[in-house]
Design a protein around this motif. Structure first.
Motif, PDB file in Angstrom:
ATOM      1  N   UNK A 161       0.940  -0.902  -0.476  1.00  0.00           N
ATOM      2  CA  UNK A 161      -0.391   0.176   0.135  1.00  0.00           C
ATOM      3  C   UNK A 161       0.599   1.329  -0.320  1.00  0.00           C
ATOM      4  N   UNK A 162       2.041   1.525   0.549  1.00  0.00           N
ATOM      5  CA  UNK A 162       2.790   1.657   1.256  1.00  0.00           C
ATOM      6  C   UNK A 162       3.390   2.659   0.048  1.00  0.00           C
ATOM      7  N   UNK A 163       4.167   1.941  -1.381  1.00  0.00           N
ATOM      8  CA  UNK A 163       4.403   1.453  -2.444  1.00  0.00           C
ATOM      9  C   UNK A 163       3.017   2.003  -3.625  1.00  0.00           C
ATOM     10  N   UNK A 164       2.116   2.146  -2.861  1.00  0.00           N
ATOM     11  CA  UNK A 164       1.106   2.821  -4.196  1.00  0.00           C
ATOM     12  C   UNK A 164       1.351   3.864  -3.849  1.00  0.00           C
ATOM     13  N   UNK A 165       0.943   4.401  -2.351  1.00  0.00           N
ATOM     14  CA  UNK A 165       0.700   6.090  -2.882  1.00  0.00           C
ATOM     15  C   UNK A 165       2.204   5.919  -2.833  1.00  0.00           C
ATOM     16  N   UNK A 166       3.416   5.690  -2.798  1.00  0.00           N
ATOM     17  CA  UNK A 166       4.324   6.558  -3.467  1.00  0.00           C
ATOM     18  C   UNK A 166       4.509   6.867  -4.502  1.00  0.00           C
ATOM     19  N   UNK A 167       3.599   5.653  -5.496  1.00  0.00           N
ATOM     20  CA  UNK A 167       3.271   5.534  -7.106  1.00  0.00           C
ATOM     21  C   UNK A 167       4.027   5.021  -7.727  1.00  0.00           C
ATOM     22  N   UNK A 168       5.115   3.837  -7.098  1.00  0.00           N
ATOM     23  CA  UNK A 168       6.105   2.628  -7.352  1.00  0.00           C
ATOM     24  C   UNK A 168       5.306   1.699  -7.726  1.00  0.00           C
ATOM     25  N   UNK A 169       3.741   1.929  -7.623  1.00  0.00           N
ATOM     26  CA  UNK A 169       3.232   0.099  -8.048  1.00  0.00           C
ATOM     27  C   UNK A 169       1.521   1.438  -9.133  1.00  0.00           C
ATOM     28  N   UNK A 170       1.341   0.760 -10.158  1.00  0.00           N
ATOM     29  CA  UNK A 170       0.194   1.821 -10.589  1.00  0.00           C
ATOM     30  C   UNK A 170      -1.262   1.453  -9.288  1.00  0.00           C
ATOM     31  N   UNK A 171      -1.107  -0.065  -8.818  1.00  0.00           N
ATOM     32  CA  UNK A 171      -2.486  -0.266  -8.445  1.00  0.00           C
ATOM     33  C   UNK A 171      -2.091  -1.017  -7.030  1.00  0.00           C
ATOM     34  N   UNK A 172      -2.812  -0.589  -5.942  1.00  0.00           N
ATOM     35  CA  UNK A 172      -3.042  -1.875  -4.865  1.00  0.00           C
ATOM     36  C   UNK A 172      -3.089  -3.321  -5.460  1.00  0.00           C
ATOM     37  N   UNK A 173      -2.263  -4.178  -4.551  1.00  0.00           N
ATOM     38  CA  UNK A 173      -2.396  -5.627  -5.193  1.00  0.00           C
ATOM     39  C   UNK A 173      -3.244  -6.488  -3.758  1.00  0.00           C
ATOM     40  N   UNK A 174      -3.684  -6.610  -3.756  1.00  0.00           N
ATOM     41  CA  UNK A 174      -4.402  -7.201  -2.493  1.00  0.00           C
ATOM     42  C   UNK A 174      -4.214  -8.748  -2.538  1.00  0.00           C
ATOM     43  N   UNK A 175      -4.081  -8.938  -1.091  1.00  0.00           N
ATOM     44  CA  UNK A 175      -4.043 -10.302  -0.585  1.00  0.00           C
ATOM     45  C   UNK A 175      -5.019 -11.731  -1.453  1.00  0.00           C
ATOM     46  N   UNK A 176      -4.894 -12.481  -2.897  1.00  0.00           N
ATOM     47  CA  UNK A 176      -5.720 -13.728  -3.687  1.00  0.00           C
ATOM     48  C   UNK A 176      -5.325 -14.721  -2.937  1.00  0.00           C
ATOM     49  N   UNK A 177      -5.446 -15.967  -2.253  1.00  0.00           N
ATOM     50  CA  UNK A 177      -5.012 -16.906  -1.951  1.00  0.00           C
ATOM     51  C   UNK A 177      -5.706 -17.645  -3.027  1.00  0.00           C
ATOM     52  N   UNK A 178      -4.293 -17.974  -3.550  1.00  0.00           N
ATOM     53  CA  UNK A 178      -3.869 -19.412  -4.378  1.00  0.00           C
ATOM     54  C   UNK A 178      -4.175 -20.699  -3.803  1.00  0.00           C
ATOM     55  N   UNK A 179      -4.658 -21.235  -2.596  1.00  0.00           N
ATOM     56  CA  UNK A 179      -4.207 -22.748  -1.679  1.00  0.00           C
ATOM     57  C   UNK A 179      -5.051 -23.452  -2.808  1.00  0.00           C
TER      58      UNK A 179
END
Length: 343
Positions: A325-343
């Motif tokens: 989320x911090x990276x998203x707010x800083x503009x380092x990534x385009x969108x916030x990636x939530x946690x998705x359970x792939x198990x």
């Protein structure tokens, strides 16, 4: 990345915590019970009435060890934190987004992830207990949730997403009782009851949601994000709205799955709960100690994080999401990636 160290749970309501050199000392009626070096801890969670000495609070703030206070029955009271290491530009961006429609994509992402992970719990439950559950009832809920998930990206305002989120939550909770396959007389789930919880399973959910919310709030503050300024949950005095935003994507996988396992594996039973005069169902001292033991063990389990493509300890998940989320707010990534359970 924060190293996953120990969380010290103080569960006896009569224990008092004080400083001794660079150590944390736990005492009962002026008798030392235990001593822990400050450097081995990342957090102290107190379920006691006696409190913590000012000297110990100061040392914990200097060492960036958060102290969180709960009542003996799990109601969150507050916490003591050291200095925040974020910068003003990150928080300005957070406040700007909180008051604008720019955060709509963030809201879509976390609610989609919540729906996905909740649906995954139902799918796994259907497969694991196909001989004992109502397959048609579960399949209907699974399909309904999928249909509403497809509507989330189409929404143009947060209120519409709140409406969809409410429908998905009701659909999920309407069949959660099907996944409780053991101790049915004592553990059942009719509907979500919070203040206070009215049955044993709701008591489990409320207690552990409070713990997880606190962990997320600490992780957010640790990277300099204001845990009180959310994008989805509305602002209220004393409400950690951003922590409540992030818990949406984690609650089904971390808490609901854990509670179902505790009951279905007979790790907890009716003797670990008590009913108060107002009909509130609360976890007693014995149950809380047992629950925290298993909770702490689960935090050390390794999971695969699909976005960072690494295995991490489950207890690190709030910190990883706070950093993303911090990276998203800083503009380092385009969108916030939530946690998705792939198990």
């Amino acid at each position: 990345m924060k190293k996953l160290l120990n969380v010290l749970y103080v569960t006896n309501p009569d224990y008092y915590l004080r400083k001794e050199g660079r150590n944390i000392v736990i005492s009962l009626e002026n008798q030392r019970i235990a001593r822990y070096p400050i450097h081995i801890l990342k957090q102290i969670i107190c379920f006691n009435y006696m409190g913590v000495s000012p000297d110990l609070m100061k040392m914990c703030m200097e060492e960036n060890v958060a102290i969180s206070f709960f009542t003996p029955y799990g109601k969150y009271c507050g916490r003591v934190l050291g200095a925040s290491y974020g910068n003003i530009y990150t928080r300005k961006k957070q406040y700007q987004l909180a008051d604008s429609q720019e955060s709509l994509d963030f809201v879509k992402n976390i609610i989609y992830a919540k729906a996905y992970n909740s649906r995954k719990i139902l799918i796994r439950g259907k497969l694991d207990h196909k001989e004992t559950v109502d397959l048609n009832r579960l399949e209907e809920a699974i399909q309904t949730i999928k249909e509403f998930m497809l509507e989330i990206p189409k929404q143009t305002d947060k209120d519409s997403i709140r409406g969809i989120e409410g429908i998905i939550a009701r659909e999920y909770f309407s069949v959660l009782d099907e996944l409780i396959v053991k101790q049915r007389q004592d553990f059942y789930f009719i509907q979500r009851s919070k203040r206070p919880p009215k049955d044993c399973f709701n008591a489990l959910l409320s207690f552990l949601y409070a713990l997880l919310t606190n962990s997320i709030a600490q992780a957010l503050e640790g990277v300099g994000i204001d845990s009180y300024a959310g994008f989805f949950h509305t602002d209220r005095p004393g409400r950690v709205s951003m922590a409540l935003d992030l818990i949406e994507e984690m609650r089904a996988y971390i808490v609901d799955k854990f509670c179902l396992s505790m009951v279905n594996l007979n790790r907890i039973n009716r003797s670990h709960f008590e009913i108060k005069e107002n009909q509130a169902c609360l976890i007693n001292d014995k149950g809380r100690n047992l629950l925290l033991q298993y909770w702490n063990e689960r935090e050390h389990e390794e999971i695969y994080h699909p976005f960072i493509e690494e295995k991490i300890s489950l207890g690190l998940l709030p910190h990883v999401q706070a950093q993303l989320l911090n990276a998203y707010l800083r503009g380092d990534i385009e969108s916030y990636p939530p946690f998705i359970w792939e198990g």
